[in-house]
Design an enzyme around this catalytic site. Structure first.
Site, PDB file in Angstrom:
ATOM      1  N   GLU A 143       0.838  -1.194   0.000  1.00 18.44           N
ATOM      2  CA  GLU A 143       0.000   0.000   0.000  1.00 18.44           C
ATOM      3  C   GLU A 143       0.873   1.245   0.000  1.00 18.44           C
ATOM      4  O   GLU A 143       1.818   1.320   0.790  1.00 18.44           O
ATOM      5  CB  GLU A 143      -0.935  -0.005   1.222  1.00 18.44           C
ATOM      6  CG  GLU A 143      -1.907  -1.170   1.217  1.00 18.44           C
ATOM      7  CD  GLU A 143      -2.837  -1.189   2.424  1.00 18.44           C
ATOM      8  OE1 GLU A 143      -2.742  -0.274   3.280  1.00 18.44           O
ATOM      9  OE2 GLU A 143      -3.660  -2.114   2.516  1.00 18.44           O
ATOM     10  N   HIS A 184      -7.932   1.459   1.744  1.00 21.45           N
ATOM     11  CA  HIS A 184      -7.860   1.101   3.171  1.00 21.45           C
ATOM     12  C   HIS A 184      -8.720   2.047   4.017  1.00 21.45           C
ATOM     13  O   HIS A 184      -8.264   2.607   5.016  1.00 21.45           O
ATOM     14  CB  HIS A 184      -6.405   1.133   3.652  1.00 21.45           C
ATOM     15  CG  HIS A 184      -6.158   0.238   4.830  1.00 21.45           C
ATOM     16  ND1 HIS A 184      -5.029  -0.527   4.968  1.00 21.45           N
ATOM     17  CD2 HIS A 184      -6.900  -0.036   5.930  1.00 21.45           C
ATOM     18  CE1 HIS A 184      -5.069  -1.213   6.091  1.00 21.45           C
ATOM     19  NE2 HIS A 184      -6.211  -0.929   6.704  1.00 21.45           N
TER      20      HIS A 184
END
Length: 321
Positions: free
Chosen positions: A264, A283
């Site tokens: 990420e 997220h």
């Protein structure tokens, strides 16, 4: 006065409550400035993070006075728990505070993926009318939901799904088949493979551990019945992204919603890029206005309690000596 460092974003009202009792350095940019973070921690007694700050042995070495770490969320894979325990640093996650937000995200994703019509906005806006092609979506009621990981969030997802008429099965090796939560939520405890084989919707709620890395791989995607959909709000790495992309492109998996990724932010050139019927979010499943307030308030209260307890213990020790 005890000193608290907050390295990622936190609800300002909770920060202000901490400031009533402690010296607080609130700087969400610290997560991207490792040297500045180390400098800030040199005389800090508590650190509050989200999921990006890596509370490693090295970082702890720069914080000799640290007593507590607050986690604005529930996953702890960015915190070296053994290193914290070895230094007497207590760790305080916001367990349960964002469960409603995550559970609603799962249900919303399941509705969108099973119905399969919400990717057509651009076509309709450009004058196309794919009514016939989109008339075979599926309803949530009567579908089977497999909840993999049956902790607090998984149980709440099961309750919401049951209220919408879904059949719910669950798998959690940490729970016995006669644990009260199965009966209380109306879910049936089954093996992982059996859960996958019967599912119309699979939702993941397990931590990232060696045993759960690539839990859904090519072999397990093949177990799913054709047309199943997959939702992951837990941790990246639990789903084999290459295998998922292949299953989507082959049409075996009808759709997926991923809020978390092995890396990420998601890297350019990811195998997921261009895969059909795929919802990708950064997220944020557990982040809403309300959940941020709950999470921040809970962590602030737990960090305050930990620092007060440490101060009381020190005072008692000095009194005895």
């Amino acid at each position: 006065m005890k000193r608290v460092v907050v390295s990622e974003f936190m609800d300002v009202s909770a920060v202000d409550r901490l400031r009533a009792d402690f010296e607080v350095q609130y700087d969400p940019s610290l997560v991207d400035a490792p040297e500045a973070l180390r400098e800030a921690l040199a005389d800090a007694h508590a650190l509050i993070v989200r999921n990006r700050t890596q509370v490693s042995t090295s970082l702890l070495d720069s914080a000799p006075n640290l007593l507590a770490v607050g986690r604005l969320g529930v996953g702890l894979d960015n915190i070296d728990l053994d290193a914290c325990a070895g230094r007497g640093v207590t760790v305080h996650p916001a367990t349960g505070a964002n469960a409603q937000a995550v559970a609603e995200y799962v249900i919303a994703s399941a509705l969108m993926l099973l119905r399969g019509v919400f990717f057509a906005s651009a076509d309709v806006a450009h004058g196309h009318w794919p009514r016939t092609a989109l008339s075979n979506g599926r309803e949530l009621a009567g579908a089977t939901l497999a909840v993999i990981g049956f902790g607090g969030i998984g149980q709440l997802v099961a309750r919401l799904a049951g209220g919408l008429g879904m059949q719910v099965v669950g798998h959690d090796p940490q729970l016995s088949p006669d644990a009260p939560c199965w009966r209380e939520t109306g879910a049936c405890a089954v093996s992982l493979d059996d859960a996958l084989r019967c599912a119309d919707v699979v939702t993941l709620h397990v931590p990232l551990l060696p045993a759960t890395r690539n839990l859904l791989d090519a072999a397990r995607f093949a177990m799913l019945k054709k047309g199943a959909v997959v939702i992951n709000t837990a941790r990246g790495g639990i789903v084999d992204e290459v295998a998922l992309a292949a299953a989507l492109r082959a049409g075996h998996v009808a759709g997926a919603a991923l809020d978390v990724f092995a890396d990420e932010p998601l890297a350019a050139g990811s195998p997921l890029a261009g895969a059909p019927n795929l919802i990708l979010t950064p997220h944020i499943a557990g982040l809403t206005m309300q959940s941020n307030e709950r999470v921040s308030s809970l962590v602030a209260a737990r960090v305050k309690a930990a620092l007060c307890a440490a101060e009381l213990a020190l005072a008692e020790k000095e009194e005895r000596s």
